[in-house]
Design a protein around this motif. Structure first.
Motif, PDB file in Angstrom:
ATOM      1  N   ILE A 299       0.853  -1.204   0.000  1.00  0.00           N
ATOM      2  CA  ILE A 299       0.000   0.000   0.000  1.00  0.00           C
ATOM      3  C   ILE A 299       0.883   1.245   0.000  1.00  0.00           C
ATOM      4  O   ILE A 299       0.609   2.217  -0.703  1.00  0.00           O
TER       5      ILE A 299
ATOM      6  N   TYR B  68     -17.113  27.978 -23.904  1.00  0.00           N
ATOM      7  CA  TYR B  68     -17.458  26.776 -23.134  1.00  0.00           C
ATOM      8  C   TYR B  68     -17.794  25.628 -24.097  1.00  0.00           C
ATOM      9  O   TYR B  68     -18.118  25.866 -25.250  1.00  0.00           O
ATOM     10  N   ASP B  69     -17.821  24.437 -23.542  1.00  0.00           N
ATOM     11  CA  ASP B  69     -18.338  23.241 -24.238  1.00  0.00           C
ATOM     12  C   ASP B  69     -17.728  23.015 -25.625  1.00  0.00           C
ATOM     13  O   ASP B  69     -18.427  23.040 -26.639  1.00  0.00           O
TER      14      ASP B  69
ATOM     15  N   HIS C 292     -16.409  21.092 -28.722  1.00  0.00           N
ATOM     16  CA  HIS C 292     -16.515  19.796 -29.415  1.00  0.00           C
ATOM     17  C   HIS C 292     -15.612  19.915 -30.634  1.00  0.00           C
ATOM     18  O   HIS C 292     -15.959  20.621 -31.585  1.00  0.00           O
TER      19      HIS C 292
ATOM     20  N   LEU D 102     -18.892  25.216 -30.226  1.00  0.00           N
ATOM     21  CA  LEU D 102     -18.726  25.659 -28.837  1.00  0.00           C
ATOM     22  C   LEU D 102     -19.729  26.764 -28.523  1.00  0.00           C
ATOM     23  O   LEU D 102     -20.429  27.254 -29.409  1.00  0.00           O
TER      24      LEU D 102
END
Lengths: 166, 230
Positions: free
Chosen positions: A4, A106-107, A109, A122
């Motif tokens: 771990i 924004y957004d 593609h 966009l």
């Protein structure tokens, strides 16, 4: 327990390594997004912007566009094909009417239909305040085409999509 | 009595865990008094002991311990693999739920006043139109390129209907519509137009501004993301 411990140390190192790789060797999508970020930065205006900064930004805006860029809007008055110089002048004129301006995207593609061409869909949000104190808030969906010229992505077409048709 | 721990407790190793277990904390204080460090008299620590352990509880310290441990575990959980998996699952669920199904948003603008005031917070419930179609008077969110920026509008007409505004009154197929949600004065005039197939006609509730300054019109049903949760 030891495993771990190694995992806790190893995983962050691998993540940092991957992030560093993408930071120092950006892919084409990153390069395209960077052009939009530059456009946003150079179009935006703060209330205390001086004349030198304004001229520098106007000059810089032109460098983001191809020799001729086609603009398509629902209103016919703005549609047409413009040169870099015309775009710089037009942007400067629009900025002079506003005391404060903020352009954000924004957004994204991003598609690469051909090797040296990209199509980006966009949302662009344009907020600000006119010199008379009037609030400006415009949001539009944009479809942009960029061409790769001398290893730089340049805007060759911007189309404003009509989301609400009166 | 002096120096003796409460029954069922040990004074050795446990005193180091005084911050974790309140009953051992008292033991630690007793030992400090014995060494002359504290200012409390013997009477003080005895009375403290009885205040800490009321009559019925003195023999049930293990139950109290279990409760305290549970509370501590809840607020300060151990950093175990099981705990990490649980955190990852909760984060994944929250990401999917609030990223795709119930998207939080803030209202910026006055176009839906007074129904939805500027600055309000809401959630866009996306499953509303999963099995049904938007109906007249539904308040919907309309997307642009994605869900980062959306429009909040009311559906006033459906496909193939004729929309018209006359002196601020809405007419659908030539019939005047009741609009109780429009509280602000309106004087709009818009010639009749037919809503195209697979589209709806959306308008804001606040029509007090000039018609040119209000974003409204026909939009594709595909652009409707969902409804505000309240």
């Amino acid at each position: 327990m030891v495993k771990i411990k190694y995992l806790l140390i190893g995983v962050p190192i691998v993540i940092i390594g991957i992030l560093a790789f993408f930071y120092f060797f950006p892919n084409e999508e990153k390069k395209v997004k960077k052009q939009f970020n530059l456009l946003s930065e150079w179009v935006s205006k703060s209330p205390d912007e001086n004349a030198f900064t304004m001229l520098q930004k106007m000059k810089n805006i032109g460098t983001l566009f191809d020799e001729r860029c086609e603009l398509k809007t629902p209103s016919q008055s703005l549609s047409g094909s413009y040169t870099r110089e015309e775009i710089s002048t037009y942007a400067g004129s629009a900025r002079s009417h506003l005391s404060q301006l903020d352009l954000k995207f924004y957004d994204f593609h991003i598609l690469f239909p051909e090797k040296e061409i990209t199509k980006v869909t966009l949302t662009g949000r344009f907020t600000g305040r006119s010199s008379t104190g009037e609030q400006v808030d415009e949001t539009h969906e944009l479809e942009c085409a960029l061409k790769k010229i001398e290893n730089k992505w340049l805007f060759s077409q911007i189309e404003v999509v009509e989301v609400l048709k009166k | 009595m002096r120096g003796k721990a409460p029954s069922g407790q040990q004074t050795g190793k446990e005193t180091t865990d005084s911050s974790l277990r309140p009953e051992y904390h008292v033991v630690s204080r007793i030992m400090m008094v014995q060494g002359g460090v504290g200012e409390h008299s013997e009477r003080d620590f005895v009375s403290d002991f009885y205040r800490t352990y009321p009559r019925g509880d003195r023999g049930e310290s293990s139950d109290r311990m279990a409760v305290h441990n549970k509370i501590r575990q809840f607020f300060f959980p151990s950093f175990t693999p099981k705990f990490l998996i649980r955190v990852c699952l909760v984060a994944l669920f929250a990401y999917l739920f609030f990223g795709y199904l119930c998207i939080p948003f803030t209202i910026q603008g006055i176009s839906m006043e007074p129904t939805y005031p500027n600055g309000g917070i809401n959630f866009c419930w996306r499953l509303r139109y999963f099995f049904s179609e938007p109906k007249r008077y539904d308040v919907v969110t309309v997307r642009f390129a994605g869900n980062k920026v959306m429009l909040l509008k009311r559906v006033v007409a459906q496909e193939d209907e004729l929309v018209e505004f006359r002196d601020g009154k809405l007419f659908i197929d030539g019939k005047e519509m009741e609009e109780p949600y429009v509280r602000l004065p309106c004087d709009w005039n818009l010639p009749p137009r037919r809503v195209e197939k697979d589209c709806v006609y959306v308008v804001g509730d606040n029509r007090s501004m000039p018609i040119e300054n209000h974003h409204f019109g026909q939009t594709s049903k595909n652009r409707i993301m969902g409804v505000p949760l309240w």
